[in-house]
Design a protein around this motif. Structure first.
Motif, PDB file in Angstrom:
ATOM      1  N   UNK A  20      -8.758   3.114  -8.523  1.00 13.91           N
ATOM      2  CA  UNK A  20     -10.146   2.103  -9.615  1.00 13.91           C
ATOM      3  C   UNK A  20      -9.932   0.662  -8.850  1.00 13.91           C
ATOM      4  N   UNK A  21     -10.821   0.397  -8.924  1.00 14.40           N
ATOM      5  CA  UNK A  21     -11.038  -1.586  -8.417  1.00 14.40           C
ATOM      6  C   UNK A  21     -13.501  -1.173  -8.647  1.00 14.40           C
ATOM      7  N   UNK A  22     -13.819  -2.737  -8.579  1.00 14.64           N
ATOM      8  CA  UNK A  22     -14.853  -2.777  -8.227  1.00 14.64           C
ATOM      9  C   UNK A  22     -15.543  -2.540  -7.411  1.00 14.64           C
ATOM     10  N   UNK A  23     -16.760  -2.368  -6.969  1.00 12.61           N
ATOM     11  CA  UNK A  23     -17.425  -1.893  -5.894  1.00 12.61           C
ATOM     12  C   UNK A  23     -17.514  -2.864  -4.741  1.00 12.61           C
ATOM     13  N   UNK A  24     -17.047  -2.291  -3.900  1.00  7.35           N
ATOM     14  CA  UNK A  24     -16.437  -3.190  -2.702  1.00  7.35           C
ATOM     15  C   UNK A  24     -15.760  -3.897  -2.521  1.00  7.35           C
ATOM     16  N   UNK A  25     -14.651  -3.666  -3.200  1.00  4.49           N
ATOM     17  CA  UNK A  25     -13.204  -4.057  -3.498  1.00  4.49           C
ATOM     18  C   UNK A  25     -12.400  -3.082  -2.132  1.00  4.49           C
ATOM     19  N   UNK A  26     -12.498  -2.908  -1.658  1.00  2.00           N
ATOM     20  CA  UNK A  26     -12.704  -1.938  -0.299  1.00  2.00           C
ATOM     21  C   UNK A  26     -11.113  -0.379  -0.709  1.00  2.00           C
ATOM     22  N   UNK A  27     -11.530   0.183  -1.969  1.00  2.00           N
ATOM     23  CA  UNK A  27     -10.944   1.527  -2.170  1.00  2.00           C
ATOM     24  C   UNK A  27     -11.595   2.259  -0.546  1.00  2.00           C
ATOM     25  N   UNK A  28     -12.342   2.378  -0.335  1.00  2.00           N
ATOM     26  CA  UNK A  28     -12.687   3.416   0.866  1.00  2.00           C
ATOM     27  C   UNK A  28     -12.046   2.980   2.049  1.00  2.00           C
ATOM     28  N   UNK A  29     -11.888   1.761   2.338  1.00  2.00           N
ATOM     29  CA  UNK A  29     -10.738   1.451   3.537  1.00  2.00           C
ATOM     30  C   UNK A  29      -9.548   2.254   2.934  1.00  2.00           C
ATOM     31  N   UNK A  30      -8.949   2.069   2.195  1.00  2.00           N
ATOM     32  CA  UNK A  30      -8.109   2.275   1.735  1.00  2.00           C
ATOM     33  C   UNK A  30      -7.381   4.078   2.179  1.00  2.00           C
ATOM     34  N   UNK A  31      -8.823   4.335   1.988  1.00  2.00           N
ATOM     35  CA  UNK A  31      -8.633   6.158   2.071  1.00  2.00           C
ATOM     36  C   UNK A  31      -8.728   6.120   3.408  1.00  2.00           C
ATOM     37  N   UNK A  32      -9.394   5.595   4.510  1.00  2.00           N
ATOM     38  CA  UNK A  32      -9.647   5.320   6.177  1.00  2.00           C
ATOM     39  C   UNK A  32      -7.637   5.590   6.266  1.00  2.00           C
ATOM     40  N   UNK A  33      -7.154   3.994   5.358  1.00  2.00           N
ATOM     41  CA  UNK A  33      -5.771   3.957   6.125  1.00  2.00           C
ATOM     42  C   UNK A  33      -4.977   5.343   5.931  1.00  2.00           C
ATOM     43  N   UNK A  34      -5.077   6.210   4.485  1.00  2.00           N
ATOM     44  CA  UNK A  34      -4.252   7.025   4.311  1.00  2.00           C
ATOM     45  C   UNK A  34      -4.662   7.922   5.307  1.00  2.00           C
TER      46      UNK A  34
END
Length: 975
Positions: A98-112
């Motif tokens: 969870x986190x605000x828009x643009x905080x990098x959540x999708x990037x962390x999915x890329x990492x996984x």
């Protein structure tokens, strides 16, 4: 919600952390830059994937070693690594990000996805347009597993079949659907550990969300991982009660690193501080603000007088909040928006000039829109945009007038001139003169974009129409050089409305031709530039000759797709065109290129090489030869002059960076990538590929994937006919970039030869060499064709290619060209003659900077020696070749050398098994520059990062290498 506790001591350092080459399209994700020995096909194709158009597939096999580099995020990555590790061990793990828009959540999915080696990865994202369609999201997640329907209990499979539309029946029972999904996941995980990634889960349809929530709470001892991304807890109530990882913003130091990764050209220190402050650690905001500011805003801190993008929902909300405020408060906010450095003293000076009292600031703070402390900061970057969008033209003029009165003319004449220019509404020659002076100062600081902004406004304010036309023409040229070629074309249309002299109209055509080719890269570019040069020749012979040089470069780019204008056409025009009043080395290079295509290489190449070598030795090149560097660099490559190519390509890149000519950066970077690859430095090539991508995103150029394709090929990545590389380069070719076809086919032939797939190499190399008018890359492909054909009993084809190759290499007489010729001749010679040619090839290529071709000469010589039964001699050559290839990441050729060594009875260890060193590629570059004696500011200038960022990296480097001083770096780094 249960936030996962994590002690600081539990967080391992991430070798993949990097601030360089971050992609705006992937928030905080950048390709992994590890030690060069870890460069492999997966890593390199990961670099290129960021350049590919369109979204990737929902289902992506997680390949071990693909990895993703992040700025910071140690805590989050440790948690996600733990999740994947548990899944590999047979456990089920569920996590809500969870986190605000643009905080990098999708990037962390890329990492996984990039670090889930050994697992099957299924990835989807919620789509707002499908929120009313029951089970739409669940169908996309489960579609790749539908083959397991037959293995689960019949009631469950029937319910799923109806829910997914593969069978007809009554409305399925939601409980049976959920149980069926659990069973299907369990079946898939029984074959291979399974990781399911769901982005934008708040945009899933309710049926899918409830089902996933049900499944997530009931997974037990199965090798299944489920990561769901939402903004807030209330966004998707069906997914509450799960283990949670809240993603917070980057800290100040990490924000600086991320911002450094995308900035190009000069940046005002106050503007930089304001950007970091207002972004509050949000990666998307950090990456977006430089785009909003533009080159002029970054260089000098100019506020914008308008915005063009459509307002977002968040901005519309800020606009509504602004509408509730008193006019005086909105005026104060506008002054703050147009003073982007956040200077509180300047704000109050301007406010007093407008008669605005402190109560306006109290109201703005109470509305949660601004913070006024030591620095003025908006609560969100979009507040600034909303303030500008809702202000009237008159309000803009008043705010600029107040700011110009508040700005000290001696301390900051440029900012004062800018505000004055936007405070006046009618022609004003005095202000126009101030803007001209500011433009001159901007150029000396490398601020081409800022100079263009000054000049464009000066043209609008000039009272004399002829002066306005002159200033507008110079402004258009500056816009083009700054990378804004489409804007330059629009400005030229305005310039033509002013009275122009004949010479100026000819110059308009030159700038139009240059900007049109830069923006659209069409096959008509050479014709436009040639016509422009011929129109300019009667008025400005030297300017015309520079434009002929541009036409040559355009013709090299268009290559086989040239219509009626090719290099020979341009060469003929140069020969019949005007001579320079004071000929210099640049003129000799242009004349040498013309002679090369008119008289042929045997007569012209030696003279051209002499001119290139003198140009390299000229220490005053930066003053008089900058415009000749693109042609000179291309010419050096075409005549196999490796030393000149190395020097001139580096100068071209350096000049583009230092002068802020963003339009020159993509071709200069691509050339530098090719030089680095052939010199055996894939690490530097990978960094340059990332920089190319960043520049393209910042300046909104079309993709330039040639460097990435070459890097992938030499690193041993498989580029099949259906791969993304070919799709993208063919798209470029269809737009007029004929060189794209040549580069792709050359790259395919290199990759195939590296793997020993010689029939594939023949096919690719024949396609790369089927355009006789091209030099450079086509000639390199000819060498690939000869090697592949000699291994497939196509001796006639190889002999024809060698005859054509030798006609050029013998004319140039360089060690690079003659070394390649000797290597090719050795492979076609009888055994009695072959060894002499092999030794000549090694001796010549060892004298060049082209290390990879020297290693290839040793490889083919070693292979020949083994076939002759001389195993001991073969091992010596093969060991040297294998070491160079493996140590520098040329994994296809390294494996070929390893196999040959095995055939001699020696079994070398695979270098890729040794694992990467602890330094990222960016850290390796910093370490080497520091070891060479460069200071932190000098390193920062070289790599476009701040001295503070260099210092931060050096601390990590010292700790990783176990050294305490720069003097120890040289011995600690691999040679």
């Amino acid at each position: 919600m249960r936030d996962i506790p994590l002690a600081v001591a539990d967080v391992p350092p991430l070798a993949a952390s990097s601030a360089y080459g971050t992609s705006a399209s992937t928030a905080i994700v950048a390709p992994d830059r590890r030690d060069v020995r870890s460069i492999n096909p997966v890593t390199v194709l990961g670099v290129f994937n960021d350049l590919a158009p369109g979204p990737g597939p929902d289902v992506s096999p997680a390949l071990s070693g693909s990895g993703t580099g992040l700025v910071g995020r140690h805590r989050e990555c440790a948690v996600l690594d733990g999740l994947v590790s548990s899944v590999r061990g047979g456990e089920s793990k569920v996590l809500a990000l969870r986190g605000e828009a643009g905080i990098g959540k999708s990037a962390l999915l890329d990492y996984v996805a990039g670090n889930a080696g050994g697992c099957r990865v299924l990835r989807i994202a919620g789509i707002e347009s499908e929120m009313e369609l029951a089970f739409a999201g669940l169908h996309r997640l489960c579609a790749p597993m539908l083959e397991h329907l037959e293995r689960i209990p019949e009631p469950q499979s029937e319910a799923l079949a109806v829910a997914f539309g593969v069978a007809v029946g009554t409305t399925p029972d939601r409980f049976l659907v959920a149980i069926g999904v659990m069973s299907m996941l369990a079946e898939a995980a029984g074959e291979q550990p399974l990781v399911c990634l769901v982005d934008n889960a708040d945009k899933l349809d309710q049926a899918s969300a409830r089902t996933l929530g049900f499944v997530a709470r009931r997974l037990k001892d199965q090798a299944i991982g489920l990561v769901l991304v939402t903004h807030d807890e209330d966004d998707q109530p069906a997914l509450t009660g799960l283990d949670e990882l809240v993603v917070h913003g980057l800290d100040h130091e990490e924000s600086e690193l991320l911002l450094d990764s995308i900035l190009r050209g000069p940046v005002d220190a106050k503007v930089r501080s304001r950007i970091i402050g207002e972004a509050r650690g949000n990666p998307r905001a950090l990456l977006g603000l430089p785009h909003q500011s533009g080159g002029a805003g970054l260089s000098f801190g100019f506020g914008t007088s308008g915005v063009s993008a459509l307002p977002t929902r968040l901005e519309q909300d800020f606009q509504r909040r602004l509408g509730l405020l008193a006019p005086e408060t909105r005026r104060l906010l506008l002054v703050a928006a147009l003073e982007p450095a956040g200077d509180v003293t300047m704000l109050w000076r301007a406010a007093r000039g407008l008669g605005i009292g402190s109560e306006a600031a109290v109201a703005a703070r109470a509305a949660g829109l601004i913070e006024i402390g030591p620095q003025v900061r908006f609560c969100h970057p979009l507040v600034r945009v909303a303030v500008c969008r809702t202000a009237s033209r008159e309000e803009f003029r008043e705010a600029h007038h107040a700011l110009s009165d508040a700005t000290d003319a001696d301390l900051d004449p440029d900012l004062r001139a800018w505000h004055r220019a936007h405070a006046v509404t009618s022609p004003h020659d005095e202000v126009a003169t101030e803007l001209e002076r500011s433009a001159d100062r901007a150029r000396t600081r490398g601020g081409v974009a800022a100079a263009a902004a000054f000049l464009e406004r000066a043209a609008e304010l000039a009272g004399d129409p002829q002066r306005a036309g002159r200033l507008g023409l110079i402004a258009a040229q500056a816009r083009h050089r700054a990378g804004a070629s489409e804007a330059a074309l629009g400005l030229l249309a305005m310039v033509e409305a002013w009275p122009l002299e004949s010479a100026q109209r000819a110059q308009v055509e030159v700038v139009r031709a240059q900007a049109t080719f830069a923006a659209r890269r069409g096959c008509q570019g050479p014709r436009l530039l040639l016509n422009a040069a011929q129109q300019l020749a009667p008025f400005d012979p030297d300017g015309a000759r520079h434009t002929y040089a541009d036409a040559f470069v355009a013709a090299f780019f268009v290559g086989r797709l040239a219509a009626d204008v090719n290099p020979t056409t341009i060469a003929t025009a140069v020969r019949s065109g005007p001579s320079s009043a004071q000929p210099n080395l640049s003129d000799r290079v242009l004349d040498g290129c013309a002679d090369l295509y008119v008289d042929g290489p045997s007569k012209a190449a030696p003279v051209l090489i002499e001119a290139l070598d003198e140009l390299c030795a000229d220490t005053a090149y930066e003053n008089q030869h900058l415009r000749s560097l693109p042609l000179a660099s291309a010419a050096a490559m075409n005549v196999w002059d490796d030393h000149a190519w190395d020097v001139l390509a580096a100068r071209h890149l350096q000049s583009a960076r230092e002068t802020g000519t963003v339009g020159e950066l993509p071709p200069a970077l691509t050339c530098a990538v090719l030089v680095s690859i052939l010199k055996g430095d894939l690490a530097s090539a990978a960094v340059l590929v990332d920089e190319t991508k960043t520049v393209i995103e910042m300046a909104q150029f079309g993709p330039s994937p040639a460097g990435a394709v070459a890097l992938a090929a030499w690193a041993g990545a498989q580029i099949s006919p259906d791969a993304i590389a070919k799709a993208e380069l063919h798209r470029l070719a269809s737009g007029g970039a004929g060189i794209a076809t040549t580069v792709l086919n050359w790259a395919e032939s290199v990759e195939a030869n590296g793997r020993g797939h010689y029939f594939d190499a023949v096919v690719a190399a024949e396609r790369a060499t089927d355009s006789p008018g091209e030099l450079g890359v086509r000639c390199w492909a000819m060498a690939e064709l000869i090697e592949a054909a000699s291994r497939t009993n196509m001796s006639e084809l190889a002999a024809e290619a060698l005859a054509e190759l030798a006609s050029l290499t013998q004319a140039t007489a360089t060690d690079w060209g003659r070394g390649i010729e000797a290597r090719c001749r050795a492979m076609l010679s009888p055994d009695t003659d072959a060894e002499g040619f092999y030794r000549e090839a090694i001796e010549r290529l060892d004298r060049t900077v082209i290390r990879v071709e020297s290693a290839r000469a040793r490889l083919v010589y070693g292979e020949w020696l083994r076939r002759q039964g001389r195993r001991i001699d073969a091992r010596e050559q093969l060991r040297a070749a294998h070491a160079m290839f493996a140590d520098n990441g040329f994994m296809g050729f390294a494996e070929r050398a390893r196999r040959e060594l095995g055939a001699t009875g020696e079994t070398p260890r695979r270098r890729s098994d040794e694992g990467p060193r602890g330094l990222t590629v960016q850290e390796s570059r910093i370490a080497r520059l520091a070891a060479d004696g460069l200071t932190n500011p000098e390193i920062g200038t070289e790599l476009f990062i701040s001295p503070r960022t260099v210092e931060w990296h050096l601390g990590k480097i010292f700790a990783e290498l176990g050294v305490t001083s720069r003097r120890q770096l040289r011995d600690a780094l691999p040679q």
